[in-house]
Design a protein around this motif. Structure first.
Motif, PDB file in Angstrom:
ATOM      1  N   UNK A  57       0.879  -1.175   0.000  1.00 26.04           N
ATOM      2  CA  UNK A  57       0.000   0.000   0.000  1.00 26.04           C
ATOM      3  C   UNK A  57       0.913   1.221   0.000  1.00 26.04           C
ATOM      4  N   UNK A  58       1.108   1.829  -1.156  1.00 32.29           N
ATOM      5  CA  UNK A  58       2.093   2.891  -1.327  1.00 32.29           C
ATOM      6  C   UNK A  58       1.595   4.180  -0.684  1.00 32.29           C
ATOM      7  N   UNK A  59       2.490   4.882   0.066  1.00 33.52           N
ATOM      8  CA  UNK A  59       2.127   6.139   0.718  1.00 33.52           C
ATOM      9  C   UNK A  59       3.111   7.262   0.404  1.00 33.52           C
ATOM     10  N   UNK A  60       3.980   7.053  -0.589  1.00 31.67           N
ATOM     11  CA  UNK A  60       4.891   8.111  -1.035  1.00 31.67           C
ATOM     12  C   UNK A  60       4.780   8.224  -2.555  1.00 31.67           C
ATOM     13  N   UNK A  61       4.986   9.465  -3.071  1.00 27.69           N
ATOM     14  CA  UNK A  61       4.879   9.717  -4.513  1.00 27.69           C
ATOM     15  C   UNK A  61       3.572   9.156  -5.064  1.00 27.69           C
ATOM     16  N   UNK A 164      -5.218   0.542  -3.902  1.00 32.21           N
ATOM     17  CA  UNK A 164      -4.604   0.507  -2.576  1.00 32.21           C
ATOM     18  C   UNK A 164      -3.586   1.624  -2.349  1.00 32.21           C
ATOM     19  N   UNK A 165      -3.302   2.416  -3.382  1.00 33.73           N
ATOM     20  CA  UNK A 165      -2.347   3.515  -3.215  1.00 33.73           C
ATOM     21  C   UNK A 165      -2.924   4.530  -2.222  1.00 33.73           C
ATOM     22  N   UNK A 166      -2.188   4.780  -1.141  1.00 32.72           N
ATOM     23  CA  UNK A 166      -2.624   5.721  -0.113  1.00 32.72           C
ATOM     24  C   UNK A 166      -3.687   5.179   0.814  1.00 32.72           C
TER      25      UNK A 166
END
Length: 331
Positions: A57-61, A164-166
């Protein structure tokens, strides 16, 4: 695991395509050979990326990540459409060549039928005469379904990553449940055995049907093959419908709560399930219309009508059963 399996077969297909196009590279543009090479590199890189990062779950860029994932998703859909088109054109060429003499086929390909997309100057040079060339040609044609499934499989996984990004997961409501699978436990064992029997029987019936319909010139044998095919499918669809209804009834006696939390994976599963069923509903609907409108009505038409109606019923009961199961909390 499924992605890896389809990726391996897609790579084999690319190797076969490279071998096939290399057999007469002098009369083809270089892009024909470059395309499967680039596609093979794309399959390897994407499979490695999804294997490593599918659960992230990406939380950068965030914007860059979303843009890259959406570009990957659209690329997969473009590859899927290209594979479906190539397979359809290949089938059309094969059927046209089978139903016409060689002289008429060559006359059409010399420019009288532009849709075939080959110039008269390249017909003689690009003829696939060697045994190795035929092996490559037939090999990549039969591997097209794996490439199509790989593109759809990868698109679904990339879409879930994009959703799921963010995203933040509520750990208090996140249950971790590990399935304890025992092969020789009575219920699992019976299910696996019955499933394998149906699978092997289905393959046997399909092979017999194809052989009888394509090789036999007698209409009676073709009718027998059609009858066998429809009877087997009607029995299977009836059993599947009963099992799905039974599963839905069992859910009514289950005391587990329903999981109403937001879940991108489950939402995608339900959307894909319903979307895929729409295609089968359309096929069954058109079959029913064609059978009702046609004359005379024989035993084959009755079997076909029963098969189409059962197909609609089975997909409906199966989708209800699966969607209910997806929303149930673990024990």
């Amino acid at each position: 695991g499924g992605l890896i399996l389809f990726a391996i077969f897609s790579l084999v297909m690319d190797v076969f395509k490279i071998g096939y196009y290399s057999s007469f590279y002098s009369c083809l543009s270089a892009i024909k050979i470059i395309y499967p090479i680039v596609q093979a590199i794309f399959v390897v890189v994407q499979t490695y990326f999804l294997w490593i990062s599918a659960k992230d779950c990406v939380h950068v860029h965030l914007n860059v990540t979303r843009c890259g994932l959406m570009l990957t998703l659209t690329t997969n859909l473009a590859v899927w459409m290209s594979a479906v088109t190539d397979e359809s054109v290949h089938k059309a060429h094969s059927k046209l060549k089978k139903n016409m003499t060689e002289e008429i086929f060559r006359w059409l390909m010399k420019g009288n039928l532009p849709i075939l997309g080959m110039r008269s100057s390249s017909v003689e040079e690009c003829n696939c005469n060697s045994q190795l060339c035929q092996i490559f040609k037939n090999g990549y044609f039969w591997l097209y379904p794996f490439n199509i499934e790989y593109s759809l499989f990868a698109s679904a996984m990339v879409y879930v990553m994009w959703k799921n990004v963010g995203r933040f997961i509520d750990h208090h409501s996140h249950h971790i449940h590990r399935l304890k699978f025992r092969l020789f436990r009575r219920t699992f064992f019976v299910g696996i055995v019955l499933g394998l029997i149906i699978l092997v029987s289905g393959l046997g019936v399909l092979i017999l049907y194809e052989v009888q319909v394509n090789s036999s010139t007698e209409s009676s044998k073709k009718s027998q093959a059609l009858t066998m095919y429809y009877v087997f499918n009607i029995v299977c669809l009836g059993l599947m419908s009963l099992v799905c209804i039974g599963g839905s009834v069992i859910y009514r006696f289950d005391k587990r709560d329903m999981d109403r939390h937001k879940n991108p994976t489950r939402t995608l599963d339900v959307a894909l399930l319903m979307g895929a069923a729409l295609g089968q509903y359309a096929i069954s609907y058109y079959s029913i219309v064609a059978i009702v409108a046609s004359t005379p009505r024989d035993a084959i038409s009755a079997l076909n009508l029963t098969y189409a109606l059962l197909m609609i019923a089975q997909h409906t009961f199966q989708n209800i059963f699966i969607i209910e199961g997806l929303h149930r909390q673990p024990p």
